[in-house]
Design a protein around this motif. Structure first.
Motif, PDB file in Angstrom:
ATOM      1  N   SER A 111       0.760  -1.111   0.031  1.00  0.00           N
ATOM      2  CA  SER A 111       0.125  -0.020  -0.101  1.00  0.00           C
ATOM      3  C   SER A 111       0.939   1.291   0.098  1.00  0.00           C
ATOM      4  CB  SER A 111      -0.878   0.025   1.270  1.00  0.00           C
ATOM      5  OG  SER A 111      -1.747  -1.141   1.416  1.00  0.00           O
ATOM      6  N   CYS A 112       0.270   2.272  -0.484  1.00  0.00           N
ATOM      7  CA  CYS A 112       1.256   3.518  -0.725  1.00  0.00           C
ATOM      8  C   CYS A 112       0.047   4.798  -0.396  1.00  0.00           C
ATOM      9  CB  CYS A 112       1.672   3.843  -2.184  1.00  0.00           C
ATOM     10  SG  CYS A 112       2.686   5.373  -2.144  1.00  0.00           S
ATOM     11  N   ALA A 113       0.023   5.178   0.698  1.00  0.00           N
ATOM     12  CA  ALA A 113      -0.809   6.558   1.046  1.00  0.00           C
ATOM     13  C   ALA A 113      -0.217   7.644   0.784  1.00  0.00           C
ATOM     14  CB  ALA A 113      -1.321   6.284   2.417  1.00  0.00           C
ATOM     15  N   ALA A 114      -0.694   8.641   0.067  1.00  0.00           N
ATOM     16  CA  ALA A 114      -0.193   9.994  -0.295  1.00  0.00           C
ATOM     17  C   ALA A 114      -0.841  10.981   0.293  1.00  0.00           C
ATOM     18  CB  ALA A 114      -0.570  10.094  -1.859  1.00  0.00           C
ATOM     19  N   SER A 115      -0.239  11.927   1.147  1.00  0.00           N
ATOM     20  CA  SER A 115      -0.792  12.983   1.936  1.00  0.00           C
ATOM     21  C   SER A 115      -0.057  14.499   1.484  1.00  0.00           C
ATOM     22  CB  SER A 115      -0.578  12.688   3.369  1.00  0.00           C
ATOM     23  OG  SER A 115       0.623  12.877   3.641  1.00  0.00           O
ATOM     24  N   GLY A 116      -0.508  15.261   1.876  1.00  0.00           N
ATOM     25  CA  GLY A 116      -0.069  16.905   1.270  1.00  0.00           C
ATOM     26  C   GLY A 116      -0.725  17.387   0.402  1.00  0.00           C
ATOM     27  N   ASN A 117      -0.461  18.525  -0.255  1.00  0.00           N
ATOM     28  CA  ASN A 117      -1.140  19.157  -1.179  1.00  0.00           C
ATOM     29  C   ASN A 117      -0.717  18.643  -2.564  1.00  0.00           C
ATOM     30  OD1 ASN A 117      -2.764  21.673  -1.574  1.00  0.00           O
ATOM     31  ND2 ASN A 117      -1.651  21.808  -3.349  1.00  0.00           N
ATOM     32  N   ILE A 118      -1.875  18.214  -3.155  1.00  0.00           N
ATOM     33  CA  ILE A 118      -1.534  17.653  -4.729  1.00  0.00           C
ATOM     34  C   ILE A 118      -2.625  18.241  -5.616  1.00  0.00           C
ATOM     35  CG2 ILE A 118      -1.594  15.477  -5.930  1.00  0.00           C
ATOM     36  CD1 ILE A 118      -0.998  14.021  -3.402  1.00  0.00           C
ATOM     37  N   PHE A 119      -2.137  18.886  -6.519  1.00  0.00           N
ATOM     38  CA  PHE A 119      -3.095  19.682  -7.282  1.00  0.00           C
ATOM     39  C   PHE A 119      -3.317  18.738  -8.452  1.00  0.00           C
ATOM     40  CE2 PHE A 119      -5.032  22.893  -9.747  1.00  0.00           C
ATOM     41  CZ  PHE A 119      -4.611  22.668 -11.004  1.00  0.00           C
ATOM     42  N   ARG A 120      -2.536  17.836  -9.155  1.00  0.00           N
ATOM     43  CA  ARG A 120      -2.833  16.902 -10.197  1.00  0.00           C
ATOM     44  C   ARG A 120      -2.120  15.669 -10.134  1.00  0.00           C
ATOM     45  NH1 ARG A 120      -1.628  18.848 -15.875  1.00  0.00           N
ATOM     46  NH2 ARG A 120       0.327  17.780 -15.577  1.00  0.00           N
ATOM     47  N   ALA A 159     -10.425   7.791  -2.676  1.00  0.00           N
ATOM     48  CA  ALA A 159     -11.186   8.429  -1.443  1.00  0.00           C
ATOM     49  C   ALA A 159     -10.088   8.467  -0.261  1.00  0.00           C
ATOM     50  CB  ALA A 159     -12.281   7.802  -0.881  1.00  0.00           C
ATOM     51  N   LYS A 160      -9.062   7.269  -0.290  1.00  0.00           N
ATOM     52  CA  LYS A 160      -7.999   7.245   0.412  1.00  0.00           C
ATOM     53  C   LYS A 160      -6.669   7.854   0.162  1.00  0.00           C
ATOM     54  CE  LYS A 160      -9.997   3.318   2.714  1.00  0.00           C
ATOM     55  NZ  LYS A 160      -9.729   1.924   3.192  1.00  0.00           N
ATOM     56  N   ASN A 161      -6.515   8.048  -1.266  1.00  0.00           N
ATOM     57  CA  ASN A 161      -5.268   8.711  -1.760  1.00  0.00           C
ATOM     58  C   ASN A 161      -4.249   7.513  -1.678  1.00  0.00           C
ATOM     59  OD1 ASN A 161      -6.029  11.085  -2.661  1.00  0.00           O
ATOM     60  ND2 ASN A 161      -5.409  12.168  -0.868  1.00  0.00           N
ATOM     61  N   THR A 162      -4.606   6.385  -2.004  1.00  0.00           N
ATOM     62  CA  THR A 162      -3.678   5.070  -1.642  1.00  0.00           C
ATOM     63  C   THR A 162      -3.914   4.300  -3.098  1.00  0.00           C
ATOM     64  OG1 THR A 162      -4.312   5.205   0.628  1.00  0.00           O
ATOM     65  CG2 THR A 162      -3.463   3.167  -0.360  1.00  0.00           C
ATOM     66  N   VAL A 163      -2.598   3.752  -3.412  1.00  0.00           N
ATOM     67  CA  VAL A 163      -2.453   2.923  -4.616  1.00  0.00           C
ATOM     68  C   VAL A 163      -1.905   1.734  -3.845  1.00  0.00           C
ATOM     69  CG1 VAL A 163       0.188   3.764  -4.964  1.00  0.00           C
ATOM     70  CG2 VAL A 163      -1.375   2.645  -6.958  1.00  0.00           C
ATOM     71  N   TYR A 164      -2.460   0.458  -4.541  1.00  0.00           N
ATOM     72  CA  TYR A 164      -2.115  -0.779  -3.896  1.00  0.00           C
ATOM     73  C   TYR A 164      -1.284  -1.625  -5.225  1.00  0.00           C
ATOM     74  CZ  TYR A 164      -5.643   0.654  -0.768  1.00  0.00           C
ATOM     75  OH  TYR A 164      -6.384   1.113   0.193  1.00  0.00           O
ATOM     76  N   LEU A 165      -0.492  -2.466  -4.574  1.00  0.00           N
ATOM     77  CA  LEU A 165       0.115  -3.317  -5.444  1.00  0.00           C
ATOM     78  C   LEU A 165      -0.179  -4.826  -4.953  1.00  0.00           C
ATOM     79  CD1 LEU A 165       1.982  -3.777  -8.215  1.00  0.00           C
ATOM     80  CD2 LEU A 165       3.833  -3.993  -6.895  1.00  0.00           C
ATOM     81  N   GLN A 166      -1.080  -5.586  -5.625  1.00  0.00           N
ATOM     82  CA  GLN A 166      -1.189  -7.063  -5.156  1.00  0.00           C
ATOM     83  C   GLN A 166      -0.116  -7.888  -5.989  1.00  0.00           C
ATOM     84  OE1 GLN A 166      -3.546  -8.205  -2.866  1.00  0.00           O
ATOM     85  NE2 GLN A 166      -2.380 -10.101  -3.205  1.00  0.00           N
ATOM     86  N   MET A 167       0.361  -8.458  -5.301  1.00  0.00           N
ATOM     87  CA  MET A 167       1.452  -9.553  -5.745  1.00  0.00           C
ATOM     88  C   MET A 167       1.000 -10.960  -5.524  1.00  0.00           C
ATOM     89  SD  MET A 167       4.944  -7.273  -4.940  1.00  0.00           S
ATOM     90  CE  MET A 167       4.753  -7.471  -3.265  1.00  0.00           C
ATOM     91  N   ASN A 168       0.885 -11.550  -6.627  1.00  0.00           N
ATOM     92  CA  ASN A 168       0.731 -13.186  -6.331  1.00  0.00           C
ATOM     93  C   ASN A 168       1.778 -13.897  -7.001  1.00  0.00           C
ATOM     94  OD1 ASN A 168      -2.036 -12.573  -5.132  1.00  0.00           O
ATOM     95  ND2 ASN A 168      -2.924 -12.283  -7.060  1.00  0.00           N
ATOM     96  N   SER A 169       1.786 -15.275  -6.712  1.00  0.00           N
ATOM     97  CA  SER A 169       2.585 -16.130  -7.131  1.00  0.00           C
ATOM     98  C   SER A 169       4.153 -15.363  -7.296  1.00  0.00           C
ATOM     99  CB  SER A 169       2.315 -16.539  -8.845  1.00  0.00           C
ATOM    100  OG  SER A 169       0.769 -16.960  -8.673  1.00  0.00           O
ATOM    101  N   LEU A 170       4.532 -15.031  -5.938  1.00  0.00           N
ATOM    102  CA  LEU A 170       5.813 -14.454  -6.053  1.00  0.00           C
ATOM    103  C   LEU A 170       7.018 -15.682  -6.107  1.00  0.00           C
ATOM    104  CD1 LEU A 170       4.892 -12.095  -2.968  1.00  0.00           C
ATOM    105  CD2 LEU A 170       5.931 -11.367  -5.185  1.00  0.00           C
ATOM    106  N   LYS A 171       7.987 -14.850  -6.707  1.00  0.00           N
ATOM    107  CA  LYS A 171       9.000 -15.835  -7.033  1.00  0.00           C
ATOM    108  C   LYS A 171      10.233 -15.087  -6.466  1.00  0.00           C
ATOM    109  CE  LYS A 171       7.465 -16.489 -11.595  1.00  0.00           C
ATOM    110  NZ  LYS A 171       7.593 -16.319 -13.282  1.00  0.00           N
TER     111      LYS A 171
END
Length: 121
Positions: A21-30, A74-86
């Motif tokens: 997970s990666c949550a962003a905070s602070g002022n972000i215009f675009r 809504a949470k300003n969050t991006v995720y990376l789901q990693m399956n079948s890890l090597k």
């Protein structure tokens, strides 16, 4: 200042899964894009997955079909789901945001501190 805080890394056996997970905070215009990069010891940082503002995604060939990038606006969050890890997925994973902090500032790259993913064989 834009801050990115990652979480979700750890140690997992080959074939297992993790979600970063990666949550962003602070002022972000675009936001132009959100992405995940990784860097293994002795190697250059590489783009793993990217999600653009129009919703399109792209992945490095080595993770296609195994990793999925998604976001929760809504949470300003991006995720990376990693399956079948090597074992070759072992690296420090970094969150990236490309965008503008204010309407009058140039587009910039913002980075998280990194989270370690270790896949044991």
């Amino acid at each position: 200042q834009v801050q990115l805080v990652e979480s979700g890394g750890g140690l997992v056996q080959a074939g297992g899964s993790l979600r970063l997970s990666c949550a962003a905070s602070g002022n972000i215009f675009r936001v132009d894009s959100r992405g995940w990069y990784r860097q293994a010891p002795g190697k250059q940082r590489e783009l793993v997955a990217i999600l653009t503002s129009d919703g399109s995604t792209n992945y490095v060939d080595s993770v296609k079909g195994r990793f999925t990038i998604s976001r929760d606006n809504a949470k300003n969050t991006v995720y990376l789901q990693m399956n079948s890890l090597k074992p070759e997925d072992t690296a420090n994973y970094y969150c990236n945001l490309k965008g503008r902090q204010y309407w009058y500032t140039a587009t910039g790259d913002y980075w998280g501190q990194g989270t370690q993913v270790t896949v044991s064989s």
